[in-house]
Design a protein around this motif. Structure first.
Motif, PDB file in Angstrom:
ATOM      1  N   GLN A 149       1.063  -0.894  -0.208  1.00 19.31           N
ATOM      2  CA  GLN A 149       0.324   0.365   0.221  1.00 19.31           C
ATOM      3  C   GLN A 149       0.468   1.442   0.063  1.00 19.31           C
ATOM      4  O   GLN A 149       1.696   1.002   0.345  1.00 19.31           O
ATOM      5  CB  GLN A 149      -0.521  -0.137   1.305  1.00 19.31           C
ATOM      6  CG  GLN A 149      -1.710  -0.854   0.936  1.00 19.31           C
ATOM      7  CD  GLN A 149      -2.543  -0.955   2.428  1.00 19.31           C
ATOM      8  OE1 GLN A 149      -1.685  -0.823   3.880  1.00 19.31           O
ATOM      9  NE2 GLN A 149      -4.400  -1.509   2.613  1.00 19.31           N
ATOM     10  N   ALA A 150       0.007   2.339  -0.928  1.00 15.34           N
ATOM     11  CA  ALA A 150       1.381   3.682  -0.879  1.00 15.34           C
ATOM     12  C   ALA A 150       1.542   4.262   0.235  1.00 15.34           C
ATOM     13  O   ALA A 150       0.812   4.469   1.765  1.00 15.34           O
ATOM     14  CB  ALA A 150       0.587   4.321  -1.906  1.00 15.34           C
ATOM     15  N   GLY A 151       2.726   4.727   1.088  1.00 15.33           N
ATOM     16  CA  GLY A 151       2.927   5.353   2.187  1.00 15.33           C
ATOM     17  C   GLY A 151       3.840   4.389   2.887  1.00 15.33           C
ATOM     18  O   GLY A 151       4.012   4.886   3.962  1.00 15.33           O
ATOM     19  N   GLN A 152       3.990   2.793   2.685  1.00  7.77           N
ATOM     20  CA  GLN A 152       3.999   1.807   3.545  1.00  7.77           C
ATOM     21  C   GLN A 152       5.125   0.897   3.367  1.00  7.77           C
ATOM     22  O   GLN A 152       6.314   0.526   4.270  1.00  7.77           O
ATOM     23  CB  GLN A 152       2.813   0.748   4.178  1.00  7.77           C
ATOM     24  CG  GLN A 152       1.863   1.449   4.363  1.00  7.77           C
ATOM     25  CD  GLN A 152       1.632   1.332   5.758  1.00  7.77           C
ATOM     26  OE1 GLN A 152       2.344   0.896   6.410  1.00  7.77           O
ATOM     27  NE2 GLN A 152       1.132   2.225   6.175  1.00  7.77           N
ATOM     28  N   ALA A 153       5.639   1.286   2.467  1.00  5.09           N
ATOM     29  CA  ALA A 153       7.362   1.418   1.888  1.00  5.09           C
ATOM     30  C   ALA A 153       8.340   1.128   3.141  1.00  5.09           C
ATOM     31  O   ALA A 153       8.807   0.503   3.437  1.00  5.09           O
ATOM     32  CB  ALA A 153       8.048   1.747   0.897  1.00  5.09           C
ATOM     33  N   LEU A 154       8.216   2.761   3.563  1.00  2.00           N
ATOM     34  CA  LEU A 154       9.151   2.620   4.872  1.00  2.00           C
ATOM     35  C   LEU A 154       8.968   1.954   6.645  1.00  2.00           C
ATOM     36  O   LEU A 154       9.761   1.469   7.055  1.00  2.00           O
ATOM     37  CB  LEU A 154       9.422   4.352   4.975  1.00  2.00           C
ATOM     38  CG  LEU A 154       9.752   4.969   3.701  1.00  2.00           C
ATOM     39  CD1 LEU A 154       9.599   6.686   4.538  1.00  2.00           C
ATOM     40  CD2 LEU A 154      11.301   4.689   3.341  1.00  2.00           C
ATOM     41  N   ASN A 155       8.343   1.412   7.146  1.00  2.00           N
ATOM     42  CA  ASN A 155       7.554   0.450   7.374  1.00  2.00           C
ATOM     43  C   ASN A 155       7.478  -0.936   6.890  1.00  2.00           C
ATOM     44  O   ASN A 155       8.503  -1.348   8.233  1.00  2.00           O
ATOM     45  CB  ASN A 155       5.944   0.549   7.765  1.00  2.00           C
ATOM     46  CG  ASN A 155       5.583   1.823   8.404  1.00  2.00           C
ATOM     47  OD1 ASN A 155       6.011   2.246   9.116  1.00  2.00           O
ATOM     48  ND2 ASN A 155       4.086   2.258   8.522  1.00  2.00           N
TER      49      ASN A 155
END
Length: 154
Positions: A21-27
């Motif tokens: 999901q967009a925005g979750q790569a850093l997590n």
């Protein structure tokens, strides 16, 4: 002006985590313990156009295949993610993440009064009530956890 398409080079071996999901790569990077000082070669694509999701993130990690516990944590924050194992530039295995029905010792309860957040010798235990979107419920105090799950990962 000539429009150019930028592409990320393929990896020789390792793991590609797609459909995040967009925005979750850093997590996802946090789950994998990857920081700027780890020495791992990592490609992170964020807010990439996707027919399926509208926008998505992609993480490529060279020379590393994920452990089951890492995949389970990724499933908590990106339930529609796909794991691709790459060897010699070819995808040799591809599978969707899947949450088990019960998660033990991975996510802490958000209720500060829960017995799992005390000094008692028990591990946090979450029941998976929904998989996409992820809905968790504490086994001990029945507290639901539906948002900001990444903040409660152990």
């Amino acid at each position: 002006m000539v429009e150019r398409e930028l592409k990320v080079r393929p990896i020789r071996s390792g793991t590609v985590i797609d459909h995040i999901q967009a925005g979750q790569a850093l997590n996802v990077l946090k789950i994998l313990g990857i920081s700027g000082t780890t020495g791992a070669t990592v490609s992170v694509l964020m807010n990439v156009s996707s027919r399926k999701l509208g926008k998505k993130d992609i993480v490529k990690v060279e020379d590393r295949e994920l452990r089951e516990d890492e995949v389970n944590k990724i499933a908590l924050i990106a339930p529609g993610a796909t794991i691709n194992i790459v060897r010699d530039y070819a995808v040799v295995e591809k599978y969707a993440v899947d949450l088990p029905d019960v998660i033990v010792g991975v996510v802490r309860c958000q209720n500060p009064s829960c017995i799992s957040n005390t000094n008692e010798p028990i591990k946090p235990k979450m029941l998976v009530k929904g998989k996409n979107p992820v809905v968790l419920r504490c086994f001990y105090c029945d507290q639901p956890l539906t948002e900001r799950i990444a903040e409660y990962l152990l």
